[in-house]
Design an enzyme around this catalytic site. Structure first.
Site, PDB file in Angstrom:
ATOM      1  N   LYS A  94       0.845  -1.186   0.000  1.00 49.15           N
ATOM      2  CA  LYS A  94       0.000   0.000   0.000  1.00 49.15           C
ATOM      3  C   LYS A  94       0.883   1.240   0.000  1.00 49.15           C
ATOM      4  CE  LYS A  94      -3.440   0.316   2.695  1.00 49.15           C
ATOM      5  NZ  LYS A  94      -4.077   0.988   1.546  1.00 49.15           N
ATOM      6  N   GLY A  95       0.257   2.386  -0.268  1.00 52.16           N
ATOM      7  CA  GLY A  95       1.016   3.632  -0.209  1.00 52.16           C
ATOM      8  C   GLY A  95       1.186   4.310  -1.545  1.00 52.16           C
ATOM      9  N   GLY A  96       0.546   3.737  -2.582  1.00 49.85           N
ATOM     10  CA  GLY A  96       0.584   4.393  -3.892  1.00 49.85           C
ATOM     11  C   GLY A  96       0.036   5.814  -3.822  1.00 49.85           C
ATOM     12  N   GLU A 103      -2.701   4.956   7.185  1.00 51.41           N
ATOM     13  CA  GLU A 103      -3.337   3.660   6.910  1.00 51.41           C
ATOM     14  C   GLU A 103      -2.808   2.575   7.848  1.00 51.41           C
ATOM     15  OE1 GLU A 103      -4.250   4.649   2.223  1.00 51.41           O
ATOM     16  OE2 GLU A 103      -2.486   3.475   2.698  1.00 51.41           O
TER      17      GLU A 103
END
Ligand code: 5RP
Length: 218
Positions: A94-96, A103
């Site tokens: 995640k983290g795009g 998050e």
């Protein structure tokens, strides 16, 4: 059937997991945006949500969904968020959208993490998508050198500053044999705020939008 449609079907499927009076965590990204829209129209009387980013907060506020301060909440019933990659063990990259720190905090606070994705996000092994790392500005070059030692090809995401004033380094071509160990190693580098590997705390349920309907992975 477009990717957007598949994201939307996954997002709508998440609604059936939400009960009245629940406290929710809300992630960031185009898939979660569909969930936020659906939450606003479905009229399930939730207690409120903790938002993972300024972008989601703006959308939630515009739709009149009550937002809670994470420091005033001890536990969240469910956390709904997208991902950039999902493996068969429900471990994630995640983290795009550069919201990985918020998050991760929300994922840690949630009893049930529901990940909503289109089928293009499914992989047999994590690592095709570059792993985002949120970094204190002073440590950018040091962290970059340490990430090279781990076998990655770090690229500074120019022009991006996170909600907390930090930078993002995207690590390409990492060989992710053991996601939990790598998550721990990267988090241990001085100057790293957090890494976008969600392996220790992966999803509990993944809802995958496919052309044949929503696949549920538990
Ligand atoms: C943001 C995220 C998003 O969940 C991830 O980038 C997926 O986004 P999208 O739903 O737009 O494909 O981790 O930091």
């Amino acid at each position: 059937m477009t990717i957007e449609w598949l994201k939307k079907t996954a997002a709508l499927a998440a609604l059936s997991y939400i009960q009245p009076e629940q406290l929710l965590g809300i992630g960031t990204g185009s898939t979660v945006n569909y969930f936020i829209e659906a939450l606003a129209t479905c009229r399930i009387p939730i207690k409120g949500v903790v938002s993972s980013s300024q972008a989601s907060t703006r959308q939630l506020q515009a739709l009149g969904i009550p937002i809670l301060d994470s420091n005033r909440v001890t536990m969240l019933d469910s956390y709904i968020d997208g991902a950039d990659e999902v493996d068969p063990h429900k471990q994630l990259i995640k983290g795009g959208g550069a919201a990985l720190t918020g998050e991760k905090i929300i994922a840690a606070m949630a009893r049930h993490f529901i990940c909503i994705v289109d089928h293009g996000k499914q992989v047999s092994r994590l690592g095709q998508f570059p792993v985002p790392v949120e970094v204190i500005p002073m440590a950018r070059e040091y962290v970059t050198r340490e990430l090279i030692k781990l076998g990655g090809h770090p690229v500074y995401r120019r022009g991006v500053v996170t909600d907390y004033g930090h930078l993002i380094v995207d690590v390409h071509r990492l060989m992710i044999r053991d996601p939990c160990t790598l998550e721990q190693q990267i988090n241990g580098i001085a100057g790293v705020v957090t890494v976008g590997l969600f392996a220790h705390r992966g999803a509990d349920t993944v809802l995958v939008g496919t052309p044949d309907g929503v696949q549920i992975i538990v």
